[in-house]
Scaffold this motif. Structure first.
Motif, PDB file in Angstrom:
ATOM      1  N   CYS A   1      -0.902   3.753  -9.322  1.00 32.04           N
ATOM      2  CA  CYS A   1      -0.053   4.129  -8.190  1.00 32.04           C
ATOM      3  C   CYS A   1       0.621   5.461  -8.488  1.00 32.04           C
ATOM      4  CB  CYS A   1       0.992   3.052  -7.920  1.00 32.04           C
ATOM      5  SG  CYS A   1       0.307   1.501  -7.294  1.00 32.04           S
TER       6      CYS A   1
ATOM      7  N   ARG B   1       1.302   4.327  -2.719  1.00 32.81           N
ATOM      8  CA  ARG B   1       0.899   5.702  -2.394  1.00 32.81           C
ATOM      9  C   ARG B   1       2.084   6.658  -2.257  1.00 32.81           C
ATOM     10  NH1 ARG B   1      -3.630   4.708   2.395  1.00 32.81           N
ATOM     11  NH2 ARG B   1      -5.115   3.521   1.125  1.00 32.81           N
ATOM     12  N   GLU B   2       3.212   6.167  -1.706  1.00 36.46           N
ATOM     13  CA  GLU B   2       4.364   7.032  -1.417  1.00 36.46           C
ATOM     14  C   GLU B   2       5.653   6.356  -1.891  1.00 36.46           C
ATOM     15  OE1 GLU B   2       4.454   8.536   2.583  1.00 36.46           O
ATOM     16  OE2 GLU B   2       2.274   8.412   2.792  1.00 36.46           O
TER      17      GLU B   2
ATOM     18  N   GLN C   1       0.823  -1.209   0.000  1.00 34.17           N
ATOM     19  CA  GLN C   1       0.000   0.000   0.000  1.00 34.17           C
ATOM     20  C   GLN C   1       0.860   1.263   0.000  1.00 34.17           C
ATOM     21  OE1 GLN C   1      -3.568   0.223   2.646  1.00 34.17           O
ATOM     22  NE2 GLN C   1      -2.469   1.914   3.614  1.00 34.17           N
TER      23      GLN C   1
END
Length: 293
Positions: free
Chosen positions: A189, A166-167, A162
């Protein structure tokens, strides 16, 4: 277990001049590895939203900063158990890295710790928590922030998937074991990543094919690998190279976005962190980024 040599015998300070005493004390402090003051299984390091544990090789003033593996435990586990795992902590610290092991949050009526992920009501902002851990650990354990790998097992690996989505720039690389996207594959993403996916051929807890558990859909690891290929803009759907590293069967994509990396590894076991994973993962990481230590 990290073993530190016993300190040398202390001199009789009463028999020495004040100047010599000061010199001896200064040399003694400089010769001892710096201690973080926390991180052992009986002494967690505390930040405002949780705690973490650590296993670190000796360090003393003048030594360069070192890399780290930030490892997220599985459901019902703990950071304390991670640093107590000799098969994980031993290889990581032997290679000069620090093993950081945060703990998830407790849940009423259940033993162990869990991550705020998937269908469960969010207990904590896990990305913010890991930011806190890293802000505390960088100085405390003398880390090179550009040399930190985010890894994890099972539910912890799901959180790694995840966060990588996201990062992607939050860590130097990502190395989830026995995990996948939780509650289905995202449509896209944030950007290219460097990621090493490891999965057991016989994993029946997080099957390679995915599974609907009722409280959330664990997407297929194979499906996830295809998304990472797209995110990394790898031109060919097929892996470009294959390697048989003992019980690790490795396939790697090339011709991808600059600075990205995608390797998928299978091993013959089930739902576990297989023996030898730490060295294999650090070999992969160091092939991308030479160690700072």
């Amino acid at each position: 277990m990290v073993r530190v040599a016993s300190p040398p015998p202390r001199p009789d300070l009463h028999a020495l001049s004040a100047g010599v005493v000061v010199a001896i004390l200064l040399l003694s402090v400089a010769a001892r590895p710096a201690t973080a003051g926390c991180g052992a299984p009986d002494a967690p390091c505390l930040v405002s939203s949780g705690q973490y544990f650590a296993a670190a090789p000796p360090w003393q003033p003048g030594d360069p900063p070192r890399g780290a593996v930030l490892f997220l435990h599985g459901a019902g586990g703990s950071g304390e158990a991670v640093v107590a795992d000799a098969d994980l902590a031993g290889p990581v610290t032997a290679r000069g890295y620090v093993l950081l092991a945060p703990s998830g949050s407790a849940r009423e009526g259940r033993e162990g710790r869990f991550w705020s992920l998937g269908a469960q009501a969010p207990v904590r902002d896990e990305a913010a928590f890991l930011d806190e851990v890293m802000a505390d650990a960088v100085d405390r354990f003398h880390l090179d922030r550009s040399q930190v790998v985010l890894a994890g097992f099972s539910m912890g690996a799901g959180l790694v998937w995840q966060l990588a989505c996201r990062e992607p720039d939050a860590f130097a690389a990502f190395a989830p074991v026995a995990g996948a996207f939780w509650r289905g594959r995202p449509a896209s993403c944030a950007g290219p990543v460097r990621i090493l996916l490891t999965h057991g051929w016989r994993d029946d807890a997080v099957p390679l094919e995915g599974e609907d558990r009722g409280d959330g859909v664990e997407s297929a690891a194979f499906e996830g690998a295809e998304l990472w290929r797209q995110v990394n803009d790898c031109a060919d759907a097929h892996a470009a190279s294959y390697a048989d590293l003992g019980e690790f069967w490795q396939r790697t994509w090339t011709g991808c976005a600059p600075g990205s990396a995608l390797t998928f590894v299978l091993h013959p076991d089930g739902h576990d962190v297989p023996a030898g994973w730490a060295d294999m993962a650090l070999d992969w990481f160091e092939s991308l980024t030479p160690p700072s230590h």
